[in-house]
Design a protein around this motif. Structure first.
Motif, short mmCIF file in Angstrom:
data_model
loop_
_atom_site.label_atom_id
_atom_site.label_comp_id
_atom_site.label_asym_id
_atom_site.label_seq_id
_atom_site.Cartn_x
_atom_site.Cartn_y
_atom_site.Cartn_z
N THR A 188 0.84 -1.20 0.08
CA THR A 188 0.03 -0.13 0.17
C THR A 188 0.96 1.22 0.05
OG1 THR A 188 -0.11 0.09 2.40
CG2 THR A 188 -1.63 -1.25 1.32
N PRO A 189 0.31 2.46 -0.59
CA PRO A 189 1.31 3.34 -0.45
C PRO A 189 1.82 3.83 1.11
CG PRO A 189 -0.67 3.72 -1.54
CD PRO A 189 -0.82 2.71 -1.12
N ARG A 190 1.12 3.58 2.04
CA ARG A 190 1.24 3.85 3.44
C ARG A 190 2.50 2.94 3.80
NH1 ARG A 190 0.28 6.74 8.39
NH2 ARG A 190 2.09 5.91 9.65
N GLY A 191 2.15 1.64 3.54
CA GLY A 191 3.34 0.61 3.96
C GLY A 191 4.53 0.56 3.07
N GLU A 202 -0.69 10.46 -4.29
CA GLU A 202 -1.92 10.16 -5.20
C GLU A 202 -2.99 9.56 -4.64
OE1 GLU A 202 -0.78 7.67 -8.56
OE2 GLU A 202 0.49 9.34 -9.48
N ALA A 203 -2.48 8.93 -3.38
CA ALA A 203 -3.27 8.26 -2.32
C ALA A 203 -3.84 9.27 -1.26
CB ALA A 203 -2.82 7.17 -1.61
N GLY A 204 -3.50 10.43 -1.28
CA GLY A 204 -3.91 11.46 -0.35
C GLY A 204 -3.28 11.63 1.03
N LEU A 205 -2.22 10.72 1.07
CA LEU A 205 -1.53 10.40 2.26
C LEU A 205 -0.46 11.82 2.44
CD1 LEU A 205 -0.40 6.83 2.43
CD2 LEU A 205 -2.37 8.17 3.97
N VAL A 206 0.14 12.24 1.46
CA VAL A 206 0.80 13.39 1.40
C VAL A 206 0.52 14.46 0.74
CG1 VAL A 206 3.36 14.29 0.96
CG2 VAL A 206 3.24 11.68 1.55
N TYR A 207 0.33 15.99 1.37
CA TYR A 207 0.02 16.98 0.72
C TYR A 207 1.08 17.66 0.18
CZ TYR A 207 -3.83 15.36 3.32
OH TYR A 207 -4.89 14.38 4.16
N GLY A 208 0.66 18.55 -0.93
CA GLY A 208 1.70 19.59 -1.79
C GLY A 208 2.26 18.84 -2.73
N ASP A 209 3.57 19.43 -3.20
CA ASP A 209 4.29 19.19 -4.51
C ASP A 209 5.00 17.79 -3.86
OD1 ASP A 209 5.82 19.17 -6.77
OD2 ASP A 209 7.36 20.16 -5.63
N PRO A 210 5.09 16.67 -4.50
CA PRO A 210 5.67 15.63 -4.32
C PRO A 210 7.25 15.70 -4.28
CG PRO A 210 3.99 15.08 -5.73
CD PRO A 210 4.03 16.47 -5.68
N LEU A 211 7.64 16.63 -5.02
CA LEU A 211 9.10 16.84 -5.13
C LEU A 211 9.65 17.62 -3.74
CD1 LEU A 211 12.00 17.11 -6.33
CD2 LEU A 211 11.35 19.28 -7.38
N THR A 252 2.09 12.47 7.15
CA THR A 252 0.76 12.15 6.55
C THR A 252 -0.38 12.34 7.17
OG1 THR A 252 0.88 10.03 7.66
CG2 THR A 252 1.93 9.77 5.58
N HIS A 253 -0.19 12.85 8.53
CA HIS A 253 -1.50 13.19 9.15
C HIS A 253 -2.28 12.07 9.56
CE1 HIS A 253 0.13 17.33 8.64
NE2 HIS A 253 -0.39 17.09 7.43
N SER A 254 -1.94 10.76 9.57
CA SER A 254 -2.63 9.73 9.73
C SER A 254 -1.73 9.02 10.77
CB SER A 254 -2.65 8.88 8.46
OG SER A 254 -1.63 8.37 7.84
N PRO A 255 -2.71 8.13 11.65
CA PRO A 255 -1.88 7.27 12.56
C PRO A 255 -1.11 6.17 11.76
CG PRO A 255 -4.35 6.94 12.63
CD PRO A 255 -3.98 8.14 11.53
N ALA A 256 -0.05 5.62 12.61
CA ALA A 256 0.66 4.39 12.23
C ALA A 256 0.03 3.50 11.94
CB ALA A 256 1.69 4.37 12.99
N SER A 257 0.28 2.82 10.89
CA SER A 257 -0.09 1.34 10.44
C SER A 257 0.51 0.21 11.54
CB SER A 257 -0.17 0.95 8.95
OG SER A 257 1.39 1.08 8.80
N PRO A 258 -0.26 -0.74 11.79
CA PRO A 258 0.30 -1.94 12.48
C PRO A 258 1.54 -2.44 11.78
CG PRO A 258 -2.07 -2.42 11.46
CD PRO A 258 -1.68 -1.14 11.22
#
Length: 195
Positions: free
Chosen positions: A81-84, A142-151, A188-194
């Motif tokens: 997954t993008p987060r993984g 693209e998955a909406g985990l990171v905001y702003g310019d990818p570079l 990512t503003h999201s909690p850590a995945s297991p």
């Protein structure tokens, strides 16, 4: 110009040189200092390396090969997954800093000391490592985990990770795993995945 080889003695000399370059800086490290720390005569150093520039190139090359190997292994084992994949890359980069700290610090701070031939020899390794990060950050974006310019996000993340060589104490209370999770959570503003 392939500088990495399987000689255990050469690898030992590269590790000693990396430590000296970190402590003294490339410019202040002399061949005599390296030979003394390596337990050999100054002239014997040239049985392994052409000159000090080749030693610098070998230090950076070995560190970059190790970083690429750790990153590729981490991605092959990651949750697909993008987060993984982002978690895996952050953990792999921190592992590189912890297991191969001197070579990494030399690459960060002494890259500008490389001559044109050495830089040309190493640029494909740097580009391959950055390409892994580019893909991972773009997927996270693209998955909406990171905001702003990818570079900008990629540069920010790598800058934050690289700066840990200055302040992170692996013997301290915080584990590399918790540090990696905290960084990913911040960007990512999201909690850590297991795990």
């Amino acid at each position: 110009m392939t500088l990495v080889n399987a000689s255990s003695r050469r690898k030992e000399l590269i590790r000693i040189a990396a430590r000296l370059f970190v402590v003294e800086g490339f410019d202040r490290t002399t061949v005599r200092m390296m030979a003394k720390d390596m337990g050999i005569k100054s002239g014997s150093l040239f049985h392994h390396f052409r000159d000090k520039q080749e030693i610098l190139c070998a230090v950076i090359e070995e560190g970059m090969h190790n970083a690429l190997a750790l990153a590729n292994h981490a991605l092959s084992e990651a949750h697909d997954t993008p987060r993984g994949r982002l978690d895996a890359m952050v953990r792999a980069h921190l592992e590189t800093l912890l297991t191969d700290r001197n070579a990494h610090v030399v690459a960060l701070y002494e890259w500008r000391r490389l001559d044109d031939e050495s830089r040309s020899h190493l640029v494909h390794l740097r580009d391959a490592y950055e390409a892994l990060w580019k893909e991972v950050i773009e997927d996270a974006s693209e998955a909406g985990l990171v905001y702003g310019d990818p570079l900008s996000a990629r540069r920010f993340v790598l800058g934050a990770l690289n700066w840990t060589v200055r302040w992170y104490d692996p013997e301290g209370p915080r584990s590399p795993e918790s540090l990696a999770q905290e960084l990913v959570t911040m960007i990512t503003h999201s909690p850590a995945s297991p795990a």
